[in-house]
Design an enzyme around this catalytic site. Structure first.
Site, PDB file in Angstrom:
ATOM      1  N   ASP A 198       3.310   1.983  -0.265  1.00 12.79           N
ATOM      2  CA  ASP A 198       4.735   1.808   0.002  1.00 12.79           C
ATOM      3  C   ASP A 198       4.978   1.009   1.284  1.00 12.79           C
ATOM      4  O   ASP A 198       4.141   0.960   2.167  1.00 12.79           O
ATOM      5  CB  ASP A 198       5.429   3.171   0.110  1.00 12.79           C
ATOM      6  N   GLU A 199       6.131   0.375   1.344  1.00 21.43           N
ATOM      7  CA  GLU A 199       6.665  -0.245   2.563  1.00 21.43           C
ATOM      8  C   GLU A 199       5.654  -1.175   3.253  1.00 21.43           C
ATOM      9  O   GLU A 199       5.526  -1.177   4.469  1.00 21.43           O
ATOM     10  CB  GLU A 199       7.164   0.836   3.522  1.00 21.43           C
TER      11      GLU A 199
END
Length: 243
Positions: free
Chosen positions: A169-170
């Site tokens: 993620d991210e």
């Protein structure tokens, strides 16, 4: 009376990276889970703020990366024996441990521990804040590939359950093409180790094996998830996250 749970996956994630919880505290958490018939403990073992699992051959991960957490606390880490105790305690209460090593972003604790994981060969400063998206492993280098393979191999050996969570993620500091290539390589490695890949929904940007499980936290990759027929664990951040 005939009774059965509606959902096979009844999970809770415990983020021990940003705020460390020792083995006794994790045991108490498992007891509470079992009371409510929860059956999956997702342990978030690495992030920018802390690396929490000892890895043979990389002592700096816990010596440096394990010594921080959000704020001013001392951090901490689990030895491989500690992790085994957690897995065994959970299993005795019908709870499966799903370990997460977040890659290729959320990795400042690793980057501050091992200079060769950075593209400039310089270790970053340890981090105690709450910003996200600023860190990335140096993608495609022999040092990074060896590091990732070593960590995943040891984690697979320590984890009797079928899932390895690779985060994903991210990763705003990773170039999109490099991100996709990295995730596809790691997915293949997890399957080579005899495990099922799990990751945050962002990994659906890559071409994944259909066995992969996408953990949906903001519902921005539904088309890619559906196109690849991935299984889903729903963890909507707006409703299911507790501070």
């Amino acid at each position: 009376i005939t009774d059965a749970p509606r959902f096979g996956w009844r999970g809770v994630m415990l983020d021990v990276s940003r705020h460390f919880f020792d083995v006794t505290e994790v045991f108490r958490f498992i007891d509470a889970m079992a009371l409510y018939k929860m059956n999956r403990l997702h342990l978030h073992l690495s992030d920018d703020q802390g690396w929490r699992l000892a890895i043979d051959g990389y002592p700096e991960l816990t010596e440096v990366g394990g010594a921080t957490q959000v704020g001013d606390g001392p951090g901490g880490f689990y030895s491989q024996e500690d992790y085994g105790r957690i897995v065994g305690y959970a299993a005795a209460r019908h709870v499966m441990v799903v370990p997460e090593i977040d890659l290729p972003g959320h990795t400042n604790a690793a980057l501050s521990s091992r200079p060769e994981l950075n593209c400039d060969g310089q270790a970053t400063e340890p981090y105690r804040g709450m910003n996200v998206g600023f860190s990335s492993l140096c993608i495609g280098t022999p040092e990074t590939d060896h590091f990732v393979d070593t960590v995943l191999t040891q984690l697979a050996e320590l984890t009797p359950g079928p899932y390895l969570h690779i985060g994903g993620d991210e990763a705003q500091s990773t170039e999109p093409a490099e991100y996709r290539a990295f995730i596809e390589r790691v997915d293949a490695k997890v399957r080579e180790l005899g495990k099922t890949t799990m990751g945050w929904e962002d990994i659906a940007a890559a071409d994944l094996d259909p066995s992969t499980v996408a953990q949906v936290w903001r519902d921005e990759h539904a088309d890619r998830i559906a196109a690849q027929s991935l299984s889903i664990v729903a963890s909507p951040a707006a409703h299911a996250y507790l501070d």
